[in-house]
Design a protein around this motif. Structure first.
Motif, PDB file in Angstrom:
ATOM      1  N   MET A 132      16.355  -5.252 -24.605  1.00  0.00           N
ATOM      2  CA  MET A 132      16.164  -6.273 -25.637  1.00  0.00           C
ATOM      3  C   MET A 132      17.428  -7.115 -25.725  1.00  0.00           C
ATOM      4  O   MET A 132      18.534  -6.590 -25.759  1.00  0.00           O
ATOM      5  CB  MET A 132      15.894  -5.607 -26.987  1.00  0.00           C
ATOM      6  N   VAL A 133      17.242  -8.440 -25.735  1.00  0.00           N
ATOM      7  CA  VAL A 133      18.359  -9.362 -25.910  1.00  0.00           C
ATOM      8  C   VAL A 133      17.935 -10.453 -26.884  1.00  0.00           C
ATOM      9  O   VAL A 133      16.751 -10.640 -27.148  1.00  0.00           O
ATOM     10  CB  VAL A 133      18.803 -10.014 -24.571  1.00  0.00           C
ATOM     11  N   ARG A 134      18.909 -11.176 -27.394  1.00  0.00           N
ATOM     12  CA  ARG A 134      18.637 -12.351 -28.222  1.00  0.00           C
ATOM     13  C   ARG A 134      19.089 -13.545 -27.391  1.00  0.00           C
ATOM     14  O   ARG A 134      20.240 -13.623 -26.987  1.00  0.00           O
ATOM     15  CB  ARG A 134      19.395 -12.260 -29.534  1.00  0.00           C
ATOM     16  N   HIS A 135      18.169 -14.458 -27.115  1.00  0.00           N
ATOM     17  CA  HIS A 135      18.459 -15.614 -26.268  1.00  0.00           C
ATOM     18  C   HIS A 135      17.822 -16.850 -26.882  1.00  0.00           C
ATOM     19  O   HIS A 135      16.639 -16.827 -27.211  1.00  0.00           O
ATOM     20  CB  HIS A 135      17.916 -15.361 -24.852  1.00  0.00           C
ATOM     21  N   ASN A 136      18.607 -17.892 -27.061  1.00  0.00           N
ATOM     22  CA  ASN A 136      18.136 -19.130 -27.691  1.00  0.00           C
ATOM     23  C   ASN A 136      17.492 -18.865 -29.054  1.00  0.00           C
ATOM     24  O   ASN A 136      16.458 -19.446 -29.390  1.00  0.00           O
ATOM     25  CB  ASN A 136      17.166 -19.881 -26.784  1.00  0.00           C
ATOM     26  N   GLY A 137      18.083 -17.916 -29.803  1.00  0.00           N
ATOM     27  CA  GLY A 137      17.619 -17.642 -31.154  1.00  0.00           C
ATOM     28  C   GLY A 137      16.355 -16.807 -31.251  1.00  0.00           C
ATOM     29  O   GLY A 137      15.798 -16.656 -32.330  1.00  0.00           O
ATOM     30  N   LYS A 138      15.863 -16.275 -30.126  1.00  0.00           N
ATOM     31  CA  LYS A 138      14.636 -15.477 -30.140  1.00  0.00           C
ATOM     32  C   LYS A 138      14.886 -14.126 -29.481  1.00  0.00           C
ATOM     33  O   LYS A 138      15.726 -13.993 -28.601  1.00  0.00           O
ATOM     34  CB  LYS A 138      13.519 -16.210 -29.390  1.00  0.00           C
ATOM     35  N   HIS A 139      14.116 -13.125 -29.914  1.00  0.00           N
ATOM     36  CA  HIS A 139      14.216 -11.797 -29.316  1.00  0.00           C
ATOM     37  C   HIS A 139      13.360 -11.755 -28.060  1.00  0.00           C
ATOM     38  O   HIS A 139      12.180 -12.122 -28.097  1.00  0.00           O
ATOM     39  CB  HIS A 139      13.754 -10.725 -30.307  1.00  0.00           C
ATOM     40  N   LYS A 140      13.969 -11.300 -26.968  1.00  0.00           N
ATOM     41  CA  LYS A 140      13.260 -11.270 -25.693  1.00  0.00           C
ATOM     42  C   LYS A 140      13.549  -9.970 -24.971  1.00  0.00           C
ATOM     43  O   LYS A 140      14.592  -9.357 -25.154  1.00  0.00           O
ATOM     44  CB  LYS A 140      13.681 -12.450 -24.823  1.00  0.00           C
ATOM     45  N   VAL A 141      12.581  -9.551 -24.141  1.00  0.00           N
ATOM     46  CA  VAL A 141      12.761  -8.410 -23.256  1.00  0.00           C
ATOM     47  C   VAL A 141      13.117  -8.997 -21.898  1.00  0.00           C
ATOM     48  O   VAL A 141      12.552 -10.001 -21.467  1.00  0.00           O
ATOM     49  CB  VAL A 141      11.488  -7.540 -23.182  1.00  0.00           C
ATOM     50  N   ILE A 142      14.044  -8.352 -21.217  1.00  0.00           N
ATOM     51  CA  ILE A 142      14.605  -8.915 -19.995  1.00  0.00           C
ATOM     52  C   ILE A 142      14.359  -8.015 -18.792  1.00  0.00           C
ATOM     53  O   ILE A 142      14.350  -6.793 -18.922  1.00  0.00           O
ATOM     54  CB  ILE A 142      16.125  -9.150 -20.196  1.00  0.00           C
ATOM     55  N   VAL A 143      14.115  -8.640 -17.645  1.00  0.00           N
ATOM     56  CA  VAL A 143      14.106  -7.957 -16.351  1.00  0.00           C
ATOM     57  C   VAL A 143      15.296  -8.527 -15.593  1.00  0.00           C
ATOM     58  O   VAL A 143      15.356  -9.732 -15.337  1.00  0.00           O
ATOM     59  CB  VAL A 143      12.804  -8.226 -15.555  1.00  0.00           C
ATOM     60  N   ARG A 144      16.265  -7.690 -15.277  1.00  0.00           N
ATOM     61  CA  ARG A 144      17.458  -8.143 -14.562  1.00  0.00           C
ATOM     62  C   ARG A 144      17.266  -7.939 -13.064  1.00  0.00           C
ATOM     63  O   ARG A 144      16.946  -6.844 -12.623  1.00  0.00           O
ATOM     64  CB  ARG A 144      18.684  -7.359 -15.004  1.00  0.00           C
ATOM     65  N   LEU A 145      17.475  -9.004 -12.310  1.00  0.00           N
ATOM     66  CA  LEU A 145      17.450  -8.942 -10.850  1.00  0.00           C
ATOM     67  C   LEU A 145      18.894  -9.158 -10.398  1.00  0.00           C
ATOM     68  O   LEU A 145      19.300 -10.269 -10.058  1.00  0.00           O
ATOM     69  CB  LEU A 145      16.504  -9.989 -10.275  1.00  0.00           C
ATOM     70  N   GLU A 146      19.680  -8.091 -10.440  1.00  0.00           N
ATOM     71  CA  GLU A 146      21.122  -8.185 -10.193  1.00  0.00           C
ATOM     72  C   GLU A 146      21.438  -8.804  -8.837  1.00  0.00           C
ATOM     73  O   GLU A 146      22.335  -9.622  -8.716  1.00  0.00           O
ATOM     74  CB  GLU A 146      21.781  -6.798 -10.296  1.00  0.00           C
ATOM     75  N   ALA A 147      20.714  -8.410  -7.811  1.00  0.00           N
ATOM     76  CA  ALA A 147      20.993  -8.908  -6.468  1.00  0.00           C
ATOM     77  C   ALA A 147      20.830 -10.428  -6.386  1.00  0.00           C
ATOM     78  O   ALA A 147      21.496 -11.086  -5.594  1.00  0.00           O
ATOM     79  CB  ALA A 147      20.090  -8.235  -5.446  1.00  0.00           C
ATOM     80  N   LEU A 148      19.951 -10.980  -7.210  1.00  0.00           N
ATOM     81  CA  LEU A 148      19.717 -12.431  -7.212  1.00  0.00           C
ATOM     82  C   LEU A 148      20.526 -13.129  -8.298  1.00  0.00           C
ATOM     83  O   LEU A 148      20.450 -14.341  -8.439  1.00  0.00           O
ATOM     84  CB  LEU A 148      18.233 -12.725  -7.433  1.00  0.00           C
ATOM     85  N   GLN A 149      21.282 -12.351  -9.078  1.00  0.00           N
ATOM     86  CA  GLN A 149      22.021 -12.864 -10.223  1.00  0.00           C
ATOM     87  C   GLN A 149      21.095 -13.699 -11.101  1.00  0.00           C
ATOM     88  O   GLN A 149      21.389 -14.836 -11.462  1.00  0.00           O
ATOM     89  CB  GLN A 149      23.236 -13.668  -9.766  1.00  0.00           C
TER      90      GLN A 149
END
Length: 167
Positions: A132-149
């Protein structure tokens, strides 16, 4: 054993490469989202890549060599000196997020602060465990693709999640 890998492709050739790989019998995935496009004479919904210049292939070593023979493929994405493996759960999450209609999916290369691990209890992503992160004032669930940054963000109602540690 087959694993998912990220592949660089020439600009605007993601769909052509996907078709060519499918005809070669190599499993691939292109994350696409629907978008309205306006021309002078019409307005139309088109599918555009979420990650421009990339596709994902599920391949063993022999198939990876075949992938490189395909037109418009530049190279495998490298991370820490070897071909970047993408976790199956991240591919599954991308598919789940992008199959939903009326859900805001966003891609960003920003470095986003780590958040708490959560489980989605209701809605189209029920059962997904993510961050869970807060991005642009909204709560969002994130999928991180580290290799692709790169990060894929999807908006989720706060009442539809709980912290995964308490599950």
């Amino acid at each position: 054993m087959k694993k998912w890998y990220a592949v660089y492709v020439r600009s605007r050739s993601e769909k052509k490469v996907g078709e060519a790989l499918t005809s070669m019998g190599i499993e691939n995935y292109i994350p696409l989202r629907k978008e309205w496009r306006q021309w002078s004479d019409r307005k139309k919904i088109v599918e555009v890549p979420v990650l421009c210049g990339y596709i994902f292939v599920k391949a063993d070593l022999k198939e990876r060599l075949e992938v490189l023979k395909c037109n418009n493929i530049v190279a495998f994405v490298r991370h820490n000196g070897k071909d970047a493996e993408i976790r199956s759960r991240d591919i599954d999450a991308l598919k789940c997020f992008l199959e939903q209609t009326g859900v805001s999916v966003e891609q960003t290369s920003e470095r986003i602060m780590l958040g708490s691990t959560v489980e989605v209890l209701e809605g189209p992503f029920v059962g997904y465990i993510g961050e869970m992160v807060r991005h642009n004032g909204k709560h969002k669930v994130i999928v991180r693709l580290e290799a692709l940054q790169s990060n894929i963000l999807v908006e989720v109602e706060l009442e539809h999640i709980i912290e995964a540690q308490s599950v």
